[in-house]
Motif scaffolding. Structure first.
Motif, PDB file in Angstrom:
ATOM      1  N   LEU A  65       0.826  -1.208   0.000  1.00 25.91           N
ATOM      2  CA  LEU A  65       0.000   0.000   0.000  1.00 25.91           C
ATOM      3  C   LEU A  65       0.862   1.260   0.000  1.00 25.91           C
ATOM      4  O   LEU A  65       0.546   2.246  -0.682  1.00 25.91           O
ATOM      5  N   LYS A  66       1.955   1.211   0.775  1.00 27.69           N
ATOM      6  CA  LYS A  66       2.865   2.359   0.791  1.00 27.69           C
ATOM      7  C   LYS A  66       3.469   2.594  -0.594  1.00 27.69           C
ATOM      8  O   LYS A  66       3.592   3.739  -1.048  1.00 27.69           O
ATOM      9  N   GLU A  67       3.840   1.492  -1.260  1.00 25.71           N
ATOM     10  CA  GLU A  67       4.395   1.622  -2.611  1.00 25.71           C
ATOM     11  C   GLU A  67       3.352   2.197  -3.574  1.00 25.71           C
ATOM     12  O   GLU A  67       3.667   3.048  -4.414  1.00 25.71           O
ATOM     13  N   ASP A  68       2.101   1.702  -3.425  1.00 32.48           N
ATOM     14  CA  ASP A  68       1.032   2.210  -4.294  1.00 32.48           C
ATOM     15  C   ASP A  68       0.787   3.700  -4.051  1.00 32.48           C
ATOM     16  O   ASP A  68       0.593   4.482  -4.992  1.00 32.48           O
ATOM     17  N   ILE A  69       0.799   4.083  -2.764  1.00 37.13           N
ATOM     18  CA  ILE A  69       0.584   5.497  -2.430  1.00 37.13           C
ATOM     19  C   ILE A  69       1.711   6.354  -2.998  1.00 37.13           C
ATOM     20  O   ILE A  69       1.486   7.443  -3.541  1.00 37.13           O
ATOM     21  N   ALA A  70       2.949   5.834  -2.873  1.00 36.84           N
ATOM     22  CA  ALA A  70       4.087   6.582  -3.417  1.00 36.84           C
ATOM     23  C   ALA A  70       3.966   6.719  -4.933  1.00 36.84           C
ATOM     24  O   ALA A  70       4.233   7.791  -5.505  1.00 36.84           O
TER      25      ALA A  70
END
Length: 237
Positions: free
Chosen positions: A39-44
């Protein structure tokens, strides 16, 4: 003894159950951590896309501003070019008319009988006065009469009318009649001298009745001319 064995069995079962639950919890934690990381990667990635979108929007706005500025500059240049062409046409027509007058004066002088002293100076002066009047009329109205050809049935005027929207070349044929003819009965015929290649832009602006030959009473000449002026002078944007 039996009681102790049962207790050991219960303890071992509890330990196995605990180990199973702990392993399951660890797996759940690992899966949660992996999901959080993804999710963090997607948000980034989405943040980067948002930033790219903002940058592209700014570039687009800048490009649109430049495009509008260039279009305004092009429109200004086209207007200046059209005005320059109109001035060139006007000057060429005036030059041609002046040459025609000079040629007519030369013919008059060459055919004048000897001894006509009074006409020697009167003829050229009258021609110059007539030319001065015609030049002033052309400057005020934009209408240039390039020439006149007289016939048995009609007088044919070769005319050029200049305006904001272009230059209209046309001929006006004035019906010749006896002096007793009624003024209302005398007819004028408008004959446009339009060229598709040269006057295509002007033909799109002109009303249909100025693109084809028309005939009208001489008493309506002023109304006809006002419509010509209106068609060549009104803004089209």
């Amino acid at each position: 003894m039996r009681h102790r064995d049962l207790r050991e069995v219960g303890v071992k079962a509890a330990e196995r159950n605990f180990d199973r639950l702990r392993k399951q919890a660890e797996e759940n934690v690992a899966a949660s951590n992996m999901l959080i990381s993804q999710l963090k990667e997607d948000i980034a990635a989405q943040s980067a896309l948002v930033e790219q979108g903002r940058d592209l929007r700014h570039r687009l706005e800048h490009s649109e501003a430049n495009s509008n500025s260039l279009q305004a500059e092009i429109d200004g240049l086209m207007t200046a070019l059209s005005e320059a062409r109109g001035e060139i046409t006007t000057l060429s027509a005036k030059l041609a008319a002046s040459r025609n007058v000079e040629a007519g004066a030369a013919v008059t002088n060459s055919t004048r009988k000897p001894g006509t002293v009074g006409c020697k100076t009167g003829g050229p002066e009258m021609v110059q006065v007539a030319q001065a009047k015609e030049d002033l009329y052309g400057d005020l109205t934009g209408l240039i009469v390039r020439g006149l050809r007289r016939g048995n049935e009609e007088d044919l005027f070769d005319c050029i009318q200049t305006g904001r929207n272009g230059t209209l070349h046309f001929k006006l044929a004035l019906e010749r009649g006896s002096r007793t003819d009624n003024y209302e009965d005398v007819q004028l015929t408008y004959r446009p001298q339009l060229d598709v290649d040269r006057d295509s832009d002007l033909m799109e602006l002109l009303p249909d009745y100025l693109v084809e030959e028309i005939t009208f009473p001489r008493s309506h000449a002023s109304k006809f001319y006002s419509r010509v002026i209106k068609s060549l002078s009104e803004r089209t944007d």
